[in-house]
Enzyme design. Sequence first.
Site, PDB file in Angstrom:
ATOM      1  N   GLU A   1     -12.825  26.730   2.048  1.00 36.39           N
ATOM      2  CA  GLU A   1     -13.496  26.129   0.899  1.00 36.39           C
ATOM      3  C   GLU A   1     -13.543  27.087  -0.288  1.00 36.39           C
ATOM      4  OE1 GLU A   1     -13.401  23.054   1.343  1.00 36.39           O
ATOM      5  OE2 GLU A   1     -15.484  22.400   1.439  1.00 36.39           O
TER       6      GLU A   1
ATOM      7  N   THR B   1     -13.288  19.320  -8.267  1.00 43.30           N
ATOM      8  CA  THR B   1     -14.565  19.869  -7.790  1.00 43.30           C
ATOM      9  C   THR B   1     -15.122  20.918  -8.747  1.00 43.30           C
ATOM     10  OG1 THR B   1     -13.925  19.479  -5.492  1.00 43.30           O
ATOM     11  CG2 THR B   1     -15.711  21.036  -5.863  1.00 43.30           C
TER      12      THR B   1
END
Length: 311
Positions: free
Chosen positions: A131, A184
Amino acid sequence: MEKIRVYAPATVANVACGFDIFGFAVNHPGDEVVLEKKATPGIVIKEITGDDGRLPKAVEKNTAGIAIQKYLAHIGREDQGFELSLHKDMPLGSGLGSSAASAVAGVFAANELLGRPLSQKDLLPFAMEGERVACGSAHADNVGPSLLGGFIVIRSYDPLDIIQVPVPADLYASIVHPQIEVNTKDARGILDKEISLATTITQMGNVAGLVAGLLLPDYELIGRSLVDVIIEPSRAILIPGFAEVKAAAIASGALGCSISGSGPSLFALSKGEETAQKVAKAMAAEFAALGIGSEQYVSQINQKGPVVLAD
C-alpha cells in the site's frame, strides 16, 4: 509445493464513519496471483493481465512484488527466488482495494510455498508495504480485511492492533463501480486537515454505534451509524451523481450508503440478499441516467480472506 494459485478478495474501506480504521472483505471481485519457486534468488514478475498495461513489473514498484520482497527479508530467505504472474480481476482506481488484494495474494502465496513460517495475521505489515508503494501511505483498512477476512477494526497503527468484529449473517453489501476513476492520492489531498470538536464527537458516536450494531446485532443501529460527517462531504464532489445514487440506495431499502475507500465505487449495506440486489440495481440505474456505465457486485461479508485455488 513448487507452485501455487491464490485469490485475494476486494474490500470496502472506511465503511462511512471509520476513515482508515474500518474495512470489510467481499467475495468478488478480487485478484489472482500465480507464484512459482525458481532456483536463483530474486523475484521476477513474468506477467500482469487485466490492467491494460498500466501496472509496473519492477518489483520495487509493484504491490505484490514489494510485499514478497519485504517478507523474504524479514524471514531471512532472500536466497529464495520466485516467478510471479498477476491477474487483475477488478478495476484499478476503483476504491475496492485493488492494490491491497495484489499485495495480500502475493505475500500469502509466498508464505504458503515456504511452509507457513509466519501466521496469517503476521503477514499484515508486508502487505501494508504494498500500500505504501501504491499510494504513499501504509494503511491497513484494505489489506487487513483482504488478508484476514471479515469486518476489521484498526484500533492503532503504532503499535499495530487489529480486531475482527463479528457481523450479522444476513448483512449484505451492494457495490457499484461507476466507469470513472478517482486517484487515491488526489482523494486524500482534498481532505480537511482540521475538524471541529462537534464534528469529531458526531463521528465518534457513529463509529461506536456501528461497532455496537454489528455486535448486537441491530440492523437499524447499523443504518443510523453509517453516516460520515468528515470524509464523505469532501469526496462526494469527485463522484458525479453521488447524492442521487445514495438516495436511490436508501429508497430501495439499504441501511446506509457511502463511498468505498477513496471512490469512485459506492457501497450500501442491507439486510438480506434480495434487498441488496434491488439496491445495487437502483444505484446502477442512477449512474446510467447520467450516461455512466457501471459494474455491480452483491456479496455477504467475506469471512475467509485469501484462498488457494486448484490448478
